[in-house]
Structure formats: structure tokens, C-alpha cells
Design a protein around this motif. Structure first.
Motif, mmCIF file in Angstrom:
data_model
loop_
_atom_site.group_PDB
_atom_site.id
_atom_site.type_symbol
_atom_site.label_atom_id
_atom_site.label_comp_id
_atom_site.label_asym_id
_atom_site.label_seq_id
_atom_site.Cartn_x
_atom_site.Cartn_y
_atom_site.Cartn_z
ATOM 1 N N UNK A 39 0.533 -1.276 -0.076
ATOM 2 C CA UNK A 39 0.115 -0.118 -0.115
ATOM 3 C C UNK A 39 0.852 1.239 0.051
ATOM 4 N N UNK A 40 1.986 1.203 0.609
ATOM 5 C CA UNK A 40 2.898 2.404 0.778
ATOM 6 C C UNK A 40 3.473 2.681 -0.685
ATOM 7 N N UNK A 41 3.742 1.819 -1.395
ATOM 8 C CA UNK A 41 4.357 1.739 -2.723
ATOM 9 C C UNK A 41 2.952 2.078 -3.719
ATOM 10 N N UNK A 42 1.953 1.479 -3.461
ATOM 11 C CA UNK A 42 0.885 1.621 -4.522
ATOM 12 C C UNK A 42 -0.615 1.792 -3.618
ATOM 13 N N UNK A 43 -1.095 2.677 -3.358
ATOM 14 C CA UNK A 43 -2.148 2.636 -2.545
ATOM 15 C C UNK A 43 -3.681 2.001 -3.185
ATOM 16 N N UNK A 44 -3.400 1.832 -4.433
ATOM 17 C CA UNK A 44 -4.597 1.217 -4.967
ATOM 18 C C UNK A 44 -4.368 -0.283 -5.503
ATOM 19 N N UNK A 45 -3.201 -0.919 -5.288
ATOM 20 C CA UNK A 45 -2.901 -1.987 -5.371
ATOM 21 C C UNK A 45 -3.919 -3.223 -5.165
ATOM 22 N N UNK A 46 -4.403 -3.384 -3.981
ATOM 23 C CA UNK A 46 -5.335 -4.317 -3.508
ATOM 24 C C UNK A 46 -6.623 -4.170 -4.257
ATOM 25 N N UNK A 72 -10.244 5.476 -2.893
ATOM 26 C CA UNK A 72 -10.019 4.685 -4.101
ATOM 27 C C UNK A 72 -11.457 4.415 -4.860
ATOM 28 N N UNK A 73 -12.332 3.725 -4.163
ATOM 29 C CA UNK A 73 -13.484 3.088 -4.780
ATOM 30 C C UNK A 73 -14.440 4.408 -5.096
ATOM 31 N N UNK A 74 -14.458 5.483 -3.981
ATOM 32 C CA UNK A 74 -15.332 6.603 -4.558
ATOM 33 C C UNK A 74 -14.620 7.323 -5.660
#
Length: 147
Positions: A39-46, A72-74
Motif C-alpha cells: 500500500x505504501x508503494x501503491x495505495x490502489x494495489x489491492x 479509491x472506490x469513491x
């Protein structure tokens, strides 16, 4: 740092990682650490992984844990996103064999949505099946109306 034991990479029993067993607890902190690094590298990964290839008009993403997930979803889906929080009293949770673990249950992965989110729905799940059913029926009816 070493990679955590993921089911695909390390031959773990995926079903046992989903329950509240001691098996899961052996790997829980490593999984949290690995997730935080991702998440630190890419907050939208998951979030992207959860929606990849999804074509259904309504789908449920369960167990989001952080404000960045909700944001992210919003951002990706706008006003059609409905946020639902399921709550239970601490007494109920203890009856279900939950035990607070310092360093796990007080981290962002467990309480990152306790503040800062105005949920569209709050569902209470304290063991009253009739009350739970009524709440879920209201949610389902609302989703049907929005289709």
C-alpha cells in the motif's frame, strides 16, 4: 524484509487463513507488514486487484480496512459506491472468541475506518438474526432501487 507467506507463493492453506484460527495468527503480522509495504508503494494495489475483470452491475467488496481503500472506490466509481459498516459490541465479539492483541488489533489494518468515514449504512450484528435480516433487507431493497 522477507515476503510474507502468501497462499500462492508458499503453499499455505487459504481456507485456514480466512478463519480465526491459531494457524492464521502465526502469519497475521507478516501478512499485515507485507500489505502495508504494498500500500505504501501503491495505495490502489489491492483495490484494483479486487475489481479486475468484474462485470456485474452490483458487487460487494468486503473487508476494506483503510480510508485510502474507500477513497479509491469513491474516486473510481463515484456516487454509486455504498459504504456499509458492520458493527458488534465488544461483548458479542468476545463471545465469538475474539481476543484483543496489542500490535495487531490496534493497527490501521484493524481500525483504519473507525474515524473519517461517513458510512451510508451501519449494520448491527449482535446475534439477533431477525434484526440483522431486517437491516440487510433494507440494504438489498435500496440496491435494487438504484439499478
Amino acid at each position: 524484509p522477507t515476503e510474507p507467506p502468501s497462499p500462492q507463493e508458499h503453499g499455505l492453506d487459504f481456507q485456514r487463513l480466512l478463519d480465526a484460527s491459531a494457524y492464521k495468527e502465526m502469519f497475521r503480522q507478516d501478512m499485515i507488514r507485507w500489505g502495508e509495504e504494498k500500500r505504501h508503494t501503491d495505495p490502489g494495489f489491492f483495490c484494483r486487484a479486487a475489481v479486475e475483470g468484474v462485470l456485474q452491475p452490483v458487487w460487494v467488496v468486503s473487508d476494506t480496512r483503510r480510508l485510502s481503500d474507500v477513497e479509491w472506490f469513491r474516486d473510481a466509481y463515484g456516487d454509486v459506491v455504498q459504504t456499509v459498516r458492520v458493527v458488534a459490541t465488544e461483548e458479542t465479539r468476545k463471545r465469538r472468541n475474539w481476543v484483543f492483541v496489542t500490535g495487531v488489533d490496534d493497527t490501521e489494518s484493524e481500525c483504519g475506518l473507525d474515524q473519517g468515514v461517513a458510512f451510508d449504512w451501519v449494520i448491527t450484528n449482535d446475534g439477533d438474526k431477525v434484526a440483522l435480516g431486517k437491516q440487510l433487507e433494507m440494504l438489498v431493497q435500496s440496491l435494487h432501487r438504484s439499478l
